[in-house]
Design an enzyme around this catalytic site. Structure first.
Site, short mmCIF file in Angstrom:
data_model
loop_
_atom_site.label_atom_id
_atom_site.label_comp_id
_atom_site.label_asym_id
_atom_site.label_seq_id
_atom_site.Cartn_x
_atom_site.Cartn_y
_atom_site.Cartn_z
N CYS A 92 -5.47 7.18 -12.28
CA CYS A 92 -4.42 6.15 -12.24
C CYS A 92 -3.37 6.40 -13.29
O CYS A 92 -2.18 6.45 -13.00
CB CYS A 92 -5.05 4.78 -12.42
SG CYS A 92 -6.13 4.67 -13.84
N GLY A 139 -4.22 -4.33 -3.66
CA GLY A 139 -4.10 -5.37 -4.68
C GLY A 139 -3.32 -6.57 -4.16
O GLY A 139 -3.68 -7.72 -4.43
N GLU A 193 -6.04 -3.71 -11.68
CA GLU A 193 -5.65 -2.39 -12.20
C GLU A 193 -5.22 -1.57 -11.00
O GLU A 193 -6.05 -1.09 -10.23
CB GLU A 193 -6.84 -1.72 -12.90
CG GLU A 193 -7.35 -2.45 -14.13
CD GLU A 193 -6.44 -2.29 -15.34
OE1 GLU A 193 -5.38 -1.64 -15.25
OE2 GLU A 193 -6.79 -2.85 -16.40
N GLY A 235 -7.67 -0.29 -7.78
CA GLY A 235 -7.37 0.43 -6.55
C GLY A 235 -5.87 0.46 -6.35
O GLY A 235 -5.10 0.33 -7.31
N SER A 236 -5.46 0.59 -5.11
CA SER A 236 -4.03 0.76 -4.83
C SER A 236 -3.27 -0.56 -4.91
O SER A 236 -3.85 -1.64 -4.77
CB SER A 236 -3.86 1.37 -3.43
OG SER A 236 -4.32 0.44 -2.48
N THR A 237 -1.96 -0.44 -5.10
CA THR A 237 -1.12 -1.64 -5.14
C THR A 237 -1.15 -2.36 -3.80
O THR A 237 -1.17 -3.60 -3.75
CB THR A 237 0.32 -1.21 -5.52
OG1 THR A 237 0.27 -0.62 -6.82
CG2 THR A 237 1.26 -2.40 -5.56
N ALA A 238 -1.18 -1.60 -2.70
CA ALA A 238 -1.19 -2.24 -1.37
C ALA A 238 -2.41 -3.14 -1.22
O ALA A 238 -2.31 -4.30 -0.77
CB ALA A 238 -1.16 -1.17 -0.28
P1 NAD Z 1 -7.75 1.48 -2.28
O1 NAD Z 1 -6.90 0.32 -2.60
O2 NAD Z 1 -7.56 2.16 -0.99
O3 NAD Z 1 -9.29 1.08 -2.33
C1 NAD Z 1 -9.84 0.46 -3.48
C2 NAD Z 1 -11.01 -0.42 -3.06
O4 NAD Z 1 -10.53 -1.53 -2.31
C3 NAD Z 1 -12.03 0.28 -2.16
O5 NAD Z 1 -13.32 -0.09 -2.60
C4 NAD Z 1 -11.72 -0.29 -0.79
O6 NAD Z 1 -12.82 -0.29 0.09
C5 NAD Z 1 -11.33 -1.70 -1.15
N1 NAD Z 1 -10.54 -2.41 -0.14
C6 NAD Z 1 -9.80 -1.90 0.87
N2 NAD Z 1 -9.21 -2.90 1.57
C7 NAD Z 1 -9.58 -4.07 0.98
C8 NAD Z 1 -9.28 -5.45 1.21
N3 NAD Z 1 -8.47 -5.83 2.20
N4 NAD Z 1 -9.82 -6.37 0.38
C9 NAD Z 1 -10.60 -6.01 -0.64
N5 NAD Z 1 -10.94 -4.72 -0.91
C10 NAD Z 1 -10.43 -3.76 -0.11
O7 NAD Z 1 -7.56 2.50 -3.50
P2 NAD Z 1 -8.21 3.96 -3.65
O8 NAD Z 1 -7.49 4.87 -2.71
O9 NAD Z 1 -9.69 3.89 -3.61
O10 NAD Z 1 -7.81 4.32 -5.15
C11 NAD Z 1 -6.65 4.98 -5.49
C12 NAD Z 1 -5.65 4.02 -6.10
O11 NAD Z 1 -6.25 3.30 -7.17
C13 NAD Z 1 -4.46 4.73 -6.71
O12 NAD Z 1 -3.26 4.03 -6.40
C14 NAD Z 1 -4.72 4.64 -8.21
O13 NAD Z 1 -3.55 4.72 -9.00
C15 NAD Z 1 -5.41 3.33 -8.31
N6 NAD Z 1 -6.22 3.26 -9.52
C16 NAD Z 1 -5.83 2.44 -10.54
C17 NAD Z 1 -6.56 2.40 -11.72
C18 NAD Z 1 -6.13 1.52 -12.87
O14 NAD Z 1 -6.91 1.36 -13.80
N7 NAD Z 1 -4.97 0.93 -12.84
C19 NAD Z 1 -7.70 3.18 -11.85
C20 NAD Z 1 -8.08 4.00 -10.79
C21 NAD Z 1 -7.33 4.03 -9.63
#
Ligand code: NAD
Length: 471
Positions: free
Chosen positions: A279, A228, A245, A223-226
């Site tokens: 990503c 993460g 990731e 998911g997002s860096t924030a």
């Molecule tokens: P996101 O971080 O908003 O959400 C990802 C997941 O985290 C969701 O299931 C969300 O419900 C959950 N989440 C939210 N807050 C949380 C918390 N406090 N604790 C635990 N989980 C929480 O990301 P997104 O908008 O769904 O995805 C897009 C981002 O993901 C982009 O930055 C993209 O580059 C990245 N991404 C990376 C890869 C990789 O392999 N590196 C692959 C796909 C997407």
């Protein structure tokens, strides 16, 4: 093999949809796709404890038996292939064709099969002084949190190595695409032991509860860096192991000897795969002044020949943004670019009143290298093309951001391209392609793009701990 009853879209949807709960809206048409029930903390506790019980038994199977189950899961996915494809297209928005829904469901089966085939990471170090066996043992219950862009494929990336190494998995899918993951798991659970793979659907709060749960031995997060960073903080409590990731802002660098017409198609799809919601897509492109106009013209031609529209219409290869928030990010970044004087070659100017979150395929030229469209992750169909005079400068620009997932070099001279590639800071640098991942080759990011790798034998090691018998 257990009978798989989920081979039509209607049956599959009926098997996962709840009578009441949270509605999922098709991002191409604004119609309701289905409804899902949000998990509670009690559901999460129950899932972790039943997964743990299932894992104890599962860990007793041999490596060959576990690999066999992965192969059966791949067969089950293929038997339900078109039903999964339709649901994925309706929920995520991605078209059936091109590198989209059929491609994603196909990749799920391919990744399961490949993961079943990797060599075990176990080995013995032996000479006159030492006999040490290194056996990789399961960690226990793995938590898997995923995004909305490739919901099925990324779930398989997380669960396939976890199962191969003898773990159970509790998955928290994105709140934007839970049905795709519920359906995928419904299908593979026709062949997997009961309770071994479970889904707790819900928003960030369910993810946060999973990441702080004392019964989780390892967390796979994409998911997002924030988010993460929040997960890293949460992991301190139980010293939970992590694979992260995260986001990227991949640069592509075209070298002066490249042939614009020959590379245009791959350049385009390197950036616009899954309508830019990937990503490791190319998110900024550096082109030498001598080739600039030709590369721009060749990319415009590919863009104009690549239809965007409702996913279920067979001719489309580009779709909507999955959600309005992402649409707004892309819209803002393109507006900021044009306000600063950048030139739109094609696209921009969305129809705000039309159904769906469609943002036109957009190419932006003559843009300042520090413009937000260049330095922020757009995660959508808008590519900035930056002109350069000096290759060293372009390499510095490519490396200047605090992310490093992928990058690419485009050239007719492979040796020269490899030299430039060696100077780029990223987990992967592709030559004359961008974003092509392979189940046998490790994949992961550096800097704020995360740590740990997935895929191949390297990936298996991330879902196990090495137990050493020395003597
Ligand atoms: P996101 O971080 O908003 O959400 C990802 C997941 O985290 C969701 O299931 C969300 O419900 C959950 N989440 C939210 N807050 C949380 C918390 N406090 N604790 C635990 N989980 C929480 O990301 P997104 O908008 O769904 O995805 C897009 C981002 O993901 C982009 O930055 C993209 O580059 C990245 N991404 C990376 C890869 C990789 O392999 N590196 C692959 C796909 C997407």
């Amino acid at each position: 093999m257990t009978h798989n009853p989920h081979t039509t879209y209607a049956d599959l949807l009926a098997a996962i949809t709840a009578d009441s709960g949270t509605e999922i809206i098709n991002p191409a048409t604004d119609e309701v796709v289905g409804t899902y029930r949000q998990a509670t903390v009690e559901d999460l506790n129950e899932a972790v404890s039943t997964a743990r019980a299932a894992q104890r038994e599962f860990a007793g199977l041999s490596d060959a038996e576990r690999s066999q189950l992965l192969l059966q899961a791949a067969d089950a996915i293929e038997a339900s292939g078109e039903a999964l494809v339709e649901l994925l297209s309706r929920e995520q928005g991605k078209p059936l064709n091109g590198p989209n829904a059929r491609f994603e469901v196909g990749a799920c089966a391919a990744w399961l099969r490949a993961t079943a085939s990797f060599d075990s990471p176990d080995y013995t170090a032996v000479d006159d002084d030492i006999t040490a066996t290194v056996s990789y043992r399961p960690l226990g219950v793995v938590g898997a949190i995923g995004p909305w862009n490739w919901p099925m494929m990324i779930t398989v990336w997380q669960i396939a190595p976890a199962l191969r190494m003898g773990n159970a998995v509790v998955i928290k899918p994105s709140e934007y695409t839970p049905l795709s993951v519920l359906a995928l798991v419904k299908v593979i659970n026709t062949v997997l032991p009961e309770d071994l793979v479970q889904v707790v659907a819900g928003g960030g709060e369910v993810g946060a509860a999973l990441s702080t749960h004392g019964g989780i031995d390892k967390l796979m997060f994409t998911g997002s860096t924030a988010t993460g960073k929040k997960i890293v903080e949460a992991s301190a409590q139980g010293l939970t192991r992590l694979t992260l990731e995260l986001g990227g802002n991949d640069a592509g660098i075209v070298l002066e000897d490249a042939d614009p017409a020959a590379i245009a198609g791959d350049l385009f799809w390197g950036a616009f795969i899954n309508t830019g919601q990937t990503c490791a897509a190319m998110k900024r492109l550096y082109v030498p002044a001598a080739l600039y106009d030709d590369v721009c013209a060749a990319l415009v031609a590919v863009a104009q020949a690549s239809p965007m529209g409702v996913g279920l219409e067979e001719e489309n290869v580009l779709g909507p943004l999955q959600n309005k928030q992402q649409f707004d990010i892309v819209d803002r970044l393109v507006k900021e670019a044009t306000a600063a004087g950048a030139r739109v070659l094609v696209g921009a100017d969305p129809d705000y009143g039309a159904p769906g979150n469609f943002y036109p395929t957009t190419l932006v030229a003559d843009i300042d290298p520090d413009n937000p469209l260049v330095v922020e992750e757009q995660f959508g169909p808008a590519l900035p093309i930056i002109k350069y005079e000096d290759l060293d400068w372009a390499i510095e620009e490519a490396n200047k951001l605090d992310v490093g997932l992928g990058s690419s070099v485009w050239s007719s001279d492979r040796a020269k391209a490899r030299e430039v590639a060696a100077r780029l800071e990223a987990g992967t640098t592709w030559i004359n392609s961008h974003g092509a991942v392979d189940p046998r080759v490790p994949f992961g990011g550096i800097k704020s793009s995360g740590y740990g790798v997935e895929f191949g034998t390297e990936g298996l090691k991330g879902l196990a701990y090495p137990h050493i018998i020395n003597g």
